[in-house]
Design an enzyme around this catalytic site. Structure first.
Site, PDB file in Angstrom:
ATOM      1  N   LYS A  75      -2.328  15.414 -13.449  1.00 58.65           N
ATOM      2  CA  LYS A  75      -3.232  16.551 -13.302  1.00 58.65           C
ATOM      3  C   LYS A  75      -4.402  16.484 -14.294  1.00 58.65           C
ATOM      4  O   LYS A  75      -4.411  15.712 -15.242  1.00 58.65           O
ATOM      5  CB  LYS A  75      -2.458  17.865 -13.453  1.00 58.65           C
ATOM      6  CG  LYS A  75      -1.665  18.218 -12.200  1.00 58.65           C
ATOM      7  CD  LYS A  75      -1.149  19.643 -12.231  1.00 58.65           C
ATOM      8  CE  LYS A  75      -0.635  20.064 -10.865  1.00 58.65           C
ATOM      9  NZ  LYS A  75      -0.123  21.450 -10.857  1.00 58.65           N
ATOM     10  N   ARG A 117       7.932  17.858  -9.949  1.00 57.30           N
ATOM     11  CA  ARG A 117       7.159  17.438  -8.771  1.00 57.30           C
ATOM     12  C   ARG A 117       6.265  16.277  -9.204  1.00 57.30           C
ATOM     13  O   ARG A 117       5.380  16.449 -10.041  1.00 57.30           O
ATOM     14  CB  ARG A 117       6.341  18.610  -8.246  1.00 57.30           C
ATOM     15  CG  ARG A 117       5.544  18.316  -6.989  1.00 57.30           C
ATOM     16  CD  ARG A 117       4.797  19.563  -6.519  1.00 57.30           C
ATOM     17  NE  ARG A 117       4.045  19.311  -5.303  1.00 57.30           N
ATOM     18  CZ  ARG A 117       2.802  18.862  -5.266  1.00 57.30           C
ATOM     19  NH1 ARG A 117       2.154  18.614  -6.406  1.00 57.30           N
ATOM     20  NH2 ARG A 117       2.189  18.656  -4.112  1.00 57.30           N
TER      21      ARG A 117
END
Length: 286
Positions: free
Chosen positions: A221, A255
């Site tokens: 991210k 995840r």
């Protein structure tokens, strides 16, 4: 106890959720699994490497071309059905914020609805209750789907995360979603700048202390990229470092894009913490 699909997981049993994007414009793989056969090959590989959950998404999180509910369903529903047919024991999750898409994928065999946008459609929790599936309750700072944060501020980011996620979890429970199938997610990058996401990681133990299983979606991210000043394809090391910290602090579900690497990190942390035995123990014993 965490119960999803046909599986049950103990308190210190880490769970890997592998990302399979059915989008042509995903930020990380750039559409590598948009077509069926590469996507199914990705599922097979992820399961072989240790993923218990396959998270299927039909709309990328960031801004881009509009994807209607009908198009999102077209990208996901048939694929969910095929994954269910080929991998009957895998836990199938669908990353959606729309109740109508949630209902369609549950009909096709999904076990979990991953709501990354903080309950923006309150009907999604009702769908989870109606179909007896699990639900991820995420903090998105009130952001609308597919928008980026702009000068967002919090008096106390973790206090806001706890208020929102626990509130969503309690609402889901009241609607009839099973307690053991509800997870909370701090929502790294969603409605947050990099410092907010770092603080959410540092204080993750406060989420764990609520008693709800904690899911973290850290993989490659922007907060990792900004912290290390690395482009998308060079964020794996930073992601794995953040994964190790999150595991030590008690997160349970991860995840991820890199399944095999994440599994090694989680097993190592678990062994250091005393939650699991080493796979082999020969040194100094011969």
């Amino acid at each position: 106890m965490l119960r999803l699909g046909r599986r049950e997981f103990g308190a210190h049993e880490p769970v890997i959720m592998a990302i399979v994007n059915r989008t042509p414009d995903s930020f990380y793989d750039r559409g590598a699994t948009f077509r069926d056969e590469p996507a199914l090959a990705r599922v097979e590989q992820a399961v072989a490497e240790g993923a218990a959950i396959i998270d299927i998404g039909g709309v990328k999180a960031g801004p881009g071309e509009e994807v209607t509910a009908e198009e999102e369903a077209r990208r996901t529903v048939g694929f969910v059905a095929e994954v269910r047919r080929r991998f009957p024991d895998v836990i199938i999750s669908v990353d959606t914020w729309r109740a109508e898409v949630g209902a369609a994928v549950c009909e096709a065999g999904a076990d979990l609805l991953n709501d990354a946008w903080g309950g923006v459609d309150p009907g999604l929790a009702e769908v989870a209750a109606r179909y007896g599936v699990g639900l991820v309750c995420t903090h998105a700072g009130g952001a609308q789907p597919r928008t980026r944060p702009h000068r967002v501020e919090y008096d106390d980011v973790m206090a806001d995360i706890l208020d929102v996620t626990v509130g969503l979890a309690e609402r889901a429970l009241a609607l009839g979603v099973r307690r053991e199938s509800i997870m909370i997610d701090p929502g790294h990058d969603f409605g947050k700048n990099t410092r907010h996401s770092l603080e959410a990681t540092r204080r993750l133990g406060e989420m764990v202390a609520t008693g709800w299983p904690v899911l973290v979606s850290l993989s490659n991210k922007d907060f990792v990229g900004e912290t290390l000043d690395r482009p998308v394809k060079e964020r794996v090391v930073g992601t794995l470092a953040t994964t190790a910290v999150s595991a030590w602090l008690g997160a349970q579900v991860y995840r991820v894009h890199e399944v095999a690497e994440t599994r090694q990190v989680l097993e190592m942390v678990g062994a250091i913490a005393g939650w699991r035995e080493p796979a082999v123990a020969r040194r100094g014993l011969a």
